[in-house]
Design a protein around this motif. Structure first.
Motif, short mmCIF file in Angstrom:
data_model
loop_
_atom_site.label_atom_id
_atom_site.label_comp_id
_atom_site.label_asym_id
_atom_site.label_seq_id
_atom_site.Cartn_x
_atom_site.Cartn_y
_atom_site.Cartn_z
N GLY A 302 0.79 -1.23 0.00
CA GLY A 302 0.00 0.00 0.00
C GLY A 302 0.82 1.27 0.00
O GLY A 302 0.49 2.24 -0.69
N PHE A 303 1.91 1.32 0.78
CA PHE A 303 2.72 2.54 0.84
C PHE A 303 3.40 2.81 -0.49
O PHE A 303 3.49 3.96 -0.94
CB PHE A 303 3.75 2.44 1.96
CG PHE A 303 3.15 2.48 3.34
CD1 PHE A 303 2.53 3.63 3.81
CD2 PHE A 303 3.17 1.36 4.16
CE1 PHE A 303 1.96 3.66 5.08
CE2 PHE A 303 2.61 1.40 5.43
CZ PHE A 303 2.00 2.55 5.89
N PHE A 304 3.89 1.76 -1.14
CA PHE A 304 4.50 1.94 -2.46
C PHE A 304 3.45 2.43 -3.45
O PHE A 304 3.70 3.36 -4.23
CB PHE A 304 5.11 0.63 -2.96
CG PHE A 304 5.83 0.77 -4.28
CD1 PHE A 304 7.18 1.01 -4.31
CD2 PHE A 304 5.13 0.69 -5.48
CE1 PHE A 304 7.85 1.16 -5.52
CE2 PHE A 304 5.79 0.84 -6.70
CZ PHE A 304 7.16 1.07 -6.72
N ALA A 374 11.51 -0.66 -2.42
CA ALA A 374 10.62 -1.02 -1.32
C ALA A 374 10.26 0.21 -0.51
O ALA A 374 11.09 1.09 -0.28
CB ALA A 374 11.28 -2.06 -0.41
N LEU A 375 9.01 0.26 -0.11
CA LEU A 375 8.50 1.24 0.86
C LEU A 375 7.62 0.47 1.81
O LEU A 375 6.61 -0.11 1.40
CB LEU A 375 7.71 2.35 0.16
CG LEU A 375 8.48 3.29 -0.75
CD1 LEU A 375 7.52 4.20 -1.53
CD2 LEU A 375 9.46 4.14 0.04
N ARG A 379 3.31 -0.34 10.25
CA ARG A 379 1.88 -0.17 10.00
C ARG A 379 1.53 -0.74 8.62
O ARG A 379 2.38 -0.84 7.74
CB ARG A 379 1.49 1.30 10.01
CG ARG A 379 2.00 2.12 11.18
CD ARG A 379 1.38 1.71 12.47
NE ARG A 379 1.65 2.69 13.53
CZ ARG A 379 1.61 2.41 14.82
NH1 ARG A 379 1.32 1.19 15.23
NH2 ARG A 379 1.85 3.35 15.72
N ASP A 380 0.26 -1.09 8.43
CA ASP A 380 -0.28 -1.34 7.10
C ASP A 380 -0.86 -0.03 6.58
O ASP A 380 -1.24 0.85 7.36
CB ASP A 380 -1.39 -2.40 7.13
CG ASP A 380 -0.87 -3.76 7.57
OD1 ASP A 380 0.32 -4.04 7.32
OD2 ASP A 380 -1.65 -4.53 8.16
N PHE A 381 -0.94 0.10 5.27
CA PHE A 381 -1.54 1.29 4.70
C PHE A 381 -3.06 1.15 4.74
O PHE A 381 -3.63 0.22 4.16
CB PHE A 381 -1.08 1.51 3.26
CG PHE A 381 -1.60 2.77 2.65
CD1 PHE A 381 -1.12 4.00 3.04
CD2 PHE A 381 -2.60 2.73 1.68
CE1 PHE A 381 -1.60 5.17 2.49
CE2 PHE A 381 -3.09 3.89 1.13
CZ PHE A 381 -2.60 5.12 1.53
N GLY A 382 -3.74 2.05 5.44
CA GLY A 382 -5.19 1.97 5.54
C GLY A 382 -5.71 2.98 6.54
O GLY A 382 -4.96 3.80 7.09
N ASN A 383 -7.00 2.92 6.79
CA ASN A 383 -7.68 3.94 7.60
C ASN A 383 -8.07 3.47 8.99
O ASN A 383 -8.67 4.23 9.75
CB ASN A 383 -8.94 4.42 6.85
CG ASN A 383 -8.61 5.02 5.50
OD1 ASN A 383 -7.77 5.90 5.41
ND2 ASN A 383 -9.27 4.54 4.45
N TYR A 392 -1.24 7.81 6.33
CA TYR A 392 -0.11 8.66 5.94
C TYR A 392 0.92 7.81 5.21
O TYR A 392 1.16 6.66 5.55
CB TYR A 392 0.52 9.31 7.17
CG TYR A 392 -0.38 10.29 7.86
CD1 TYR A 392 -0.57 11.57 7.35
CD2 TYR A 392 -1.05 9.93 9.03
CE1 TYR A 392 -1.42 12.47 8.00
CE2 TYR A 392 -1.88 10.83 9.68
CZ TYR A 392 -2.07 12.10 9.15
OH TYR A 392 -2.90 12.99 9.78
N SER A 393 1.57 8.41 4.23
CA SER A 393 2.59 7.69 3.48
C SER A 393 3.89 7.69 4.27
O SER A 393 4.84 8.40 3.94
CB SER A 393 2.78 8.33 2.10
OG SER A 393 3.63 7.56 1.30
#
Length: 703
Positions: A302-304, A374-375, A379-383, A392-393
Motif C-alpha cells: 500500500g505505501f508503495f 521497497a517502501l 503499519r499497514d496502509f489503511g484507515n 499517511y505515506s
C-alpha cells in the motif's frame, strides 16, 4: 375523461416527435443542437463520432518489477470484450428484454413509439418506454463516459424531457449510419452498469459467476440481462430472490423472441428448465480490489502504491486519467525487498504499538535511475488505526520528525567540498563547545556530546562513526551553514529542503506558510541543522545514501519503470533529469569516510553478521522523539526512521519492545537500537545471493 384527454395530448406529442426525428434523418442538422451532457457546447455530430469511437473508462493495472499485478486503480470496473467474446445467449437475453426489434429498426423503434402512443391514448399513461439499445447506449455513454458517472451527469442523461429524448434519438440515428448492429450491441454490453461497481458484461460475468462472457449459460445471461433495468436493486449481491424473479422474466422474453427455437412446446420446456436453475452466484463476489488500501497480499504494497500515485500525478498524469485511462504501469517495486522491509520493520516494532511508527525505504543506486525497490512500515496502509494502519505515506512523505545526527553527513560533505578537512584528518571534538557563530536565541549556542570521551581530537572518519556533536558544530562553522544546507539539498533532501516548511507542511503556492525549511535554517543561522532536528523524509534519506554510492549522481527516487497506454504505446513521464550533485571523487571519499559506523561505530552492534562493505550513519534527535539510520552498499541503499506517530509526541523508550514513555527526564531510544537493526535485518535478506562489492577508494584530495 381527463385521463383520455391527457393521453391524446401525449399521443400528439409523440407524433410530433416522430415527425421531427424523420426530418432530422432527411435534413441532418450540422452543429447547434446541444446534448444533455456536462459539455453543453458539443454538437450532436461531435458526440456521435465520440460514441462511435467508444473509448470507455478502463482499469489501470499496477505491476511489480516482475510483471505481477500489485494494485488496480479505477473509477469503473470494466473488462472490455469483443463481439466474439460474448456468448450468443447473452446477446439473445439482452435483446429479448431490452429491445426485441433491435436488428429491425434504424436506431429508433417507430413501432415502439406508436405502441407507446396508442397506450397513452388508451389510458393516459406512457407505460412502454420504446427506448432502443442504441438509444440506451447513447444515454449510458453520456452518463458514464462523458459525464464520468456523477449524479449530475446521470440526471442530465436521463432527464424525463422531450428535448432530451429527441437529442438522444438523433444521436442514435446517426450512430446506426456509422456503426454496425454488432458493434452497437458490443458497445452497449461493454458500457452498461450491472451493479456492485461493475460495468460491462466482462466485469459482471467475472464478479457474479467467476467466468467469462463467452461461457455464460442461459440462466446466467438472463440474470445479467435483468440487472440493467435496476442494477442497484436487482443484483444478486443484494439478495437472490428479486434477481431470480427478474431472471425468469428475461427467460420468458427469450422464449417469446424465439431464442429457444420456434417449436413452442420445446421452447416452453427449455424455459421451464432454465427457470428452475439455482442462482449460481459465487459466494464471494469476484470484485477487483480498487486503490492502494489493501494492495498486496498481507497487505504490504500500500505505501508503495500511494507513492506511485503521488509521483505520477506530480510528473504528468491527473488522478482522473489514472482512474479511467486503462494504463499498464510497470513499477520498480521488488516484492522480495518489500516483504523483507515489512517483516524487519514489524519485527522491531509490532504494528499495534501505540504511537510508534517504524518506516523503511529501499532505493537501488544507479548512474541513470534511482529505482525505489521497497517502501514499508510496521503499519499497514489503511484507515483503521486500531488495526495498526496508517493513511499517511510513512516511508515516502516528509514527516515532521528529524533524522538526528544523520545530518552530520551533510556537514562532512560540505567540509570536504570546501577543503576544510579530509576523511583521515583530525578534527576537534571537545566534550562541550560554545559556538562563536551560532546563537540560541539571545544566548550563545552550546552543545555537548552524547557521552564524555577522552579523545579531544579524532579523524573525520571516526567522528562519522562515533558521532560527537561538538566536532560537527565546529565543522559547520568552518564550512558555512548555507553550504551545509545546500549540500543536504544536492545529495537528496530536495523536497525536504525546498518544498516544505519547518513543520514539514507543503509550502502553499502563495508562500504564505513559508519560508522553506532550508531557507528557515539559513535565515535563523541555526547551527542545530547538523544535529537533524527538522522534518525529514525516509525515502529522501534513502536516496541520499543512493546518491553517495552512485558516485555523486542524484536521480529522482522513481517508482516507475514504464507506463503503457491502452493501445500498447509507451507514455513519457516529465520526471526530473539526473544530475551530478557532487564530484565523483568527493562522493567516493565520503563513502569511505562513512564506512566505519557498522564496524566500530554506533551501528556496530546491529551490523553483526552482515559482513559487506557499506556506508552507514545513525541518528537520534535531542528530544528522543525519533531515531534513524541510513546505509548503502554499491547495490542497495536504504533508510529507516522510528518516530512517534500519535497525536502527542513522546520520548520513545526501548524496553522489551519500543514504547512511548512520556517526556520527562528519560533517556530514550537511539538510532543504533531499533532503526539500525531494522535496516540490517531487511538488507540481509535483500542481499542474499548477491556478490560482495567493495566501496570505491577515496581520492587523495579528500583524505
Amino acid at each position: 375523461m381527463f385521463a383520455r384527454a391527457t393521453g391524446l395530448v401525449k399521443l400528439v406529442g409523440l407524433c410530433l416527435a416522430a415527425g421531427v426525428l424523420l426530418a432530422a434523418v432527411m435534413f441532418p442538422v450540422v452543429g447547434g443542437l446541444g446534448l444533455a451532457s456536462n459539455r453543453a457546447a458539443d454538437t450532436v455530430d461531435q458526440t456521435s463520432g465520440e460514441l462511435a469511437k467508444g473509448e470507455l473508462p478502463l482499469v489501470t493495472t499496477v505491476l511489480d518489477m516482475n510483471g505481477a499485478p500489485i494494485a488496480y486503480l479505477y473509477d469503473q470496473y470494466r473488462i472490455p470484450v469483443s463481439f466474439d467474446q460474448i456468448s450468443d445467449t447473452m446477446k439473445a437475453a439482452i435483446i429479448a428484454i431490452e429491445d426485441k426489434r433491435f436488428f429491425e429498426h434504424g436506431g429508433v423503434d417507430w413501432q415502439g413509439i406508436a405502441r407507446a402512443a396508442a397506450k397513452a391514448g388508451a389510458d393516459g399513461e406512457v407505460s412502454q418506454g420504446a427506448s432502443t439499445l442504441t438509444q440506451q447506449y447513447v444515454k449510458n455513454y453520456l452518463a458514464f463516459v462523458i459525464g464520468g458517472g456523477s449524479d449530475e451527469a446521470y440526471e442530465k442523461a436521463t432527464e424525463a424531457t422531450a428535448a432530451r429524448k429527441l437529442r438522444e434519438a438523433r444521436v442514435a440515428l446517426q450512430l446506426e449510419q456509422v456503426m454496425t448492429k454488432n458493434e452497437i450491441l458490443t458497445a452497449y454490453l461493454n458500457i452498461v452498469p450491472f451493479g456492485n461497481g461493475t460495468y460491462g458484461v466482462g466485469a459482471a460475468a467475472k464478479a457474479y459467476f467467476d467466468t467469462t462472457p463467452d461461457k455464460l449459460t442461459v440462466p446466467q445471461a438472463a440474470m445479467l440481462a435483468g440487472l440493467v433495468n435496476q442494477p442497484s436493486v436487482l443484483n444478486p449481491g443484494n439478495g437472490v430472490e428479486a434477481a431470480i424473479k427478474r431472471r425468469n422474466t428475461v427467460i420468458d422474453r427469450m422464449r417469446d423472441n424465439n431464442a429457444f427455437g420456434q417449436d413452442k412446446a420445446a421452447a416452453e420446456a427449455k424455459a421451464t428448465e432454465f427457470k428452475a436453475a439455482e442462482a449460481g452466484v459465487v459466494p464471494d463476489l469476484k470484485l477487483l480490489p480498487n486503490g492502494c488500501v489493501g494492495a498486496g497480499d498481507g497487505p504490504v504494497y500500500g505505501f508503495f502504491c500511494r507513492y506511485l500515485v503521488d509521483y505520477l500525478t506530480k510528473y504528468g498524469f491527473t488522478e482522473d486519467q489514472l482512474l479511467r485511462g486503462g494504463y499498464t504501469i510497470k513499477t520498480t517495486m521488488d516484492p522480495v525487498a518489500t516483504r523483507a522491509a515489512k517483516e524487519a520493520a514489524e519485527g522491531q516494532v509490532p504494528k499495534d504499538t501505540e504511537g510508534v511508527a517504524n518506516a523503511m525505504a529501499v532505493v537501488e543506486p544507479g548512474a541513470d535511475k534511482h529505482r525505489v525497490r521497497a517502501l514499508a512500515a510496521n503499519r499497514d496502509f489503511g484507515n483503521n488505526a486500531e488495526a495498526g494502519q496508517s493513511a499517511y505515506s510513512l516511508p515516502a512523505e516528509v514527516t515532521r520528525f528529524g533524522a538526528g545526527s544523520i545530518y552530520k553527513v551533510f556537514t562532512a560533505a560540505a567540509a570536504l567540498d570546501k577543503g576544510v578537512t579530509g576523511i583521515d584528518k583530525e578534527i576537534d571534538v571537545p566534550n562541550v563547545y560554545t559556538s562563536k557563530v551560532f546563537k540560541d536565541g539571545s544566548k550563545p549556542y552550546t552543545v555537548r556530546n552524547y557521552s564524555n570521551g577522552t579523545d579531544q581530537k579524532m579523524t573525520l572518519t571516526k567522528a562519522l562513526a562515533t558521532s560527537p556533536n561538538t566536532g560537527f558544530i565546529i565543522l559547520e562553522e568552518k564550512a558555512g551553514l548555507d553550504n551545509v544546507v545546500d549540500m543536504a539539498y544536492k545529495l537528496g533532501l530536495r523536497e525536504t529542503m525546498h518544498d516544505v516548511n519547518n513543520a514539514g507542511d507543503p509550502l502553499k503556492a502563495d508562500g504564505s506558510n513559508g519560508p522553506s525549511q532550508g531557507d528557515q535554517f539559513k535565515q535563523d543561522n541555526s547551527g542545530s541543522f547538523t544535529l537533524g532536528p527538522g522534518a525529514t523524509s525516509v525515502l529522501e534519506l534513502s536516496n541520499v545514501a543512493a546518491t553517495i554510492v552512485s558516485h555523486g549522481t542524484w536521480c529522482p527516487p522513481t517508482p516507475v519503470e514504464e507506463v503503457i497506454d491502452r493501445d500498447g504505446k509507451p507514455v513519457p513521464l516529465k520526471e526530473p533529469a539526473c544530475d551530478q550533485a557532487v564530484a565523483p571523487e568527493l562522493a567516493d571519499s565520503l563513502a569511505v569516510g562513512m564506512s566505519q559506523d557498522a564496524v566500530s561505530g554506533t551501528a556496530a552492534g546491529a551490523a553483526k553478521g552482515f559482513g559487506r562493505p557499506m556506508i552507514g550513519k545513525t541518528g537520534t534527535t535531542e528530544n528522543y522523539w525519533s531515531v534513524a539510520f541510513i546505509g548503502a552498499t554499491p547495490q542497495y541503499a536504504g533508510a529507516v526512521m522510528t518516530f512517534t506517530d500519535g497525536v502527542a509526541p513522546q520520548i520513545i523508550c526501548n524496553a522489551a519492545a519500543p514504547r512511548l514513555c512520556g517526556n520527562g527526564g528519560t533517556i530514550g531510544l537511539t538510532g543504533g537500537e531499533v532503526a539500525a537493526p531494522t535496516w540490517f535485518n531487511a538488507m540481509k535478506v535483500i542481499h542474499e545471493g548477491k556478490p560482495v562489492v567493495p566501496l570505491p577508494p577515496a581520492a587523495p584530495k579528500y583524505k
